[in-house]
Design an enzyme around this catalytic site. Sequence first.
Site, PDB file in Angstrom:
ATOM      1  N   GLY A  71       0.802  -1.212   0.000  1.00  0.00           N
ATOM      2  CA  GLY A  71       0.000   0.000   0.000  1.00  0.00           C
ATOM      3  C   GLY A  71       0.840   1.269   0.000  1.00  0.00           C
ATOM      4  O   GLY A  71       0.560   2.219  -0.741  1.00  0.00           O
ATOM      5  N   GLN A 179      -7.843  -0.700   2.920  1.00  0.00           N
ATOM      6  CA  GLN A 179      -8.733  -1.338   3.900  1.00  0.00           C
ATOM      7  C   GLN A 179     -10.015  -1.864   3.271  1.00  0.00           C
ATOM      8  O   GLN A 179     -10.727  -2.657   3.884  1.00  0.00           O
ATOM      9  CB  GLN A 179      -9.092  -0.344   5.022  1.00  0.00           C
ATOM     10  CG  GLN A 179      -7.930   0.039   5.908  1.00  0.00           C
ATOM     11  CD  GLN A 179      -7.418  -1.111   6.778  1.00  0.00           C
ATOM     12  OE1 GLN A 179      -8.132  -2.078   7.049  1.00  0.00           O
ATOM     13  NE2 GLN A 179      -6.164  -1.017   7.210  1.00  0.00           N
ATOM     14  N   HIS A 201      -1.351  -7.926   2.540  1.00  0.00           N
ATOM     15  CA  HIS A 201      -1.306  -8.444   3.915  1.00  0.00           C
ATOM     16  C   HIS A 201      -2.546  -8.094   4.731  1.00  0.00           C
ATOM     17  O   HIS A 201      -2.710  -8.572   5.848  1.00  0.00           O
ATOM     18  CB  HIS A 201      -0.012  -8.010   4.628  1.00  0.00           C
ATOM     19  CG  HIS A 201       0.060  -6.574   5.030  1.00  0.00           C
ATOM     20  ND1 HIS A 201      -0.258  -6.149   6.294  1.00  0.00           N
ATOM     21  CD2 HIS A 201       0.433  -5.458   4.355  1.00  0.00           C
ATOM     22  CE1 HIS A 201      -0.073  -4.836   6.378  1.00  0.00           C
ATOM     23  NE2 HIS A 201       0.345  -4.401   5.216  1.00  0.00           N
ATOM     24  N   CYS A 327      -1.319   1.178  11.500  1.00  0.00           N
ATOM     25  CA  CYS A 327      -0.669  -0.105  11.690  1.00  0.00           C
ATOM     26  C   CYS A 327       0.712   0.021  12.305  1.00  0.00           C
ATOM     27  O   CYS A 327       1.511  -0.891  12.236  1.00  0.00           O
ATOM     28  CB  CYS A 327      -0.588  -0.824  10.354  1.00  0.00           C
ATOM     29  SG  CYS A 327       0.036   0.186   9.045  1.00  0.00           S
TER      30      CYS A 327
END
Length: 387
Positions: A71, A179, A201, A327
């Site tokens: 990303g 997302q 992931h 994250c």
Amino acid sequence: MEPVYLDNAATTPMSEEVIAEMTDKMNHVWGNASTTYSFGRKAHTVMEDSRQIIADSINAATTEITFTSGGSESDNTAIVQTAIARQNLGKHIITTAIEHEAVLKPLQYLESQGFEVTYLPVDQNGNISLSDFKNALRDDTILVTIMMGNNEVGSRMPIHEIGELLKDHQAWFHTDAVQTYGLLDIDVKRDHIDMLSTSAHKINGPKMIGFLYRRNGINFPSFVKGGEQEDKRRAGTENIPAIAAFGTAVSVLTSAEKRARQTKYFEFKNRIINGLQANGVAVEVNGEIKPDNLNHVLNIWLKGISTYVMQTNLDLAGFAISGGSACTAGNLEPSHVLTAMYGENSPRISESIRISFGRYTTKEQIDAFIQAVTKIANRLTEKSEVS
Ligand SMILES: Cc1ncc(COP(=O)(O)O)c(C=O)c1O
């Protein structure tokens, strides 16, 4: 009890079929996909099969899919390379105040280089307003980069409407779908999206692999410079096992499966809120719970209990949740998303946690989580009443 993982917006475990595919390709397909002998041809075929699965998943052509390291690289590429390629047409960019750092940081870099960025505000539910967007759009806007769904509170942006508004405008439209991909059906043609970023992931695929969708006709030089891989769009020898495993992760996510997950996660959200309230815990949702949002993310304000204290106590009790933004493990910087929604003086900024569900989250885990939060909250509240 086995530790319970409730931080799936940060990352997800690889699924069994992904591990099997990756292991198989690591054993048998390790050739360099750019070479023309049999090892390379085999690698190339595996890569192109995966590219086809991925292109189909968003209604794109295979020529529009570039594999990247995930990303962050996709976001950086779309943003920085668009700005460089189009600066003669203007220097204005529109985004939102609640983007991921993978979007905000390259935009800050561009600001330091003389570009002007408008950050659309959000309301208390984490939504932007279309009229704010229309007011911000200018003749010299060259790029609009607006996430499809937010990673901290699960709000969704009006992507289709923005795509429609930009149809006859010079600005290119990029969306960070990291997302959203794998949870909602995405159709880049229907929504007039020019560029879209994803990451494997987050959907039980391997780390450090993702793709950037770039509509045919959108051209800019490669961000990573070097060899001529990926049709000269991204230098670097392709990671065939990861690419193949990414395809496997995508192929299990049928529309029916995505809908089922959204429904399951929606029930989990309500179960947590109702359960905590029934147990007398002072809790409020940050944002809103509604079926159309990204239901894998639940952000709650536990009144009077510091994020750090709750996160640490939950960790000791065997539950992994996120305390800060996004994250970045261990990051307890005040969340820019909650700040944009509630203002920097809101107690929510330092008293909230994010819980996020995934494929392997069960109702039993949710119930155990409710009990754990209740116990911790009762203990902490009693203590503060005594002192
Ligand atoms: C919305 C969003 N964009 C971008 C990223 C970065 O993706 P990656 O970890 O694959 O670089 C993340 C990761 O949390 C994210 O949630």
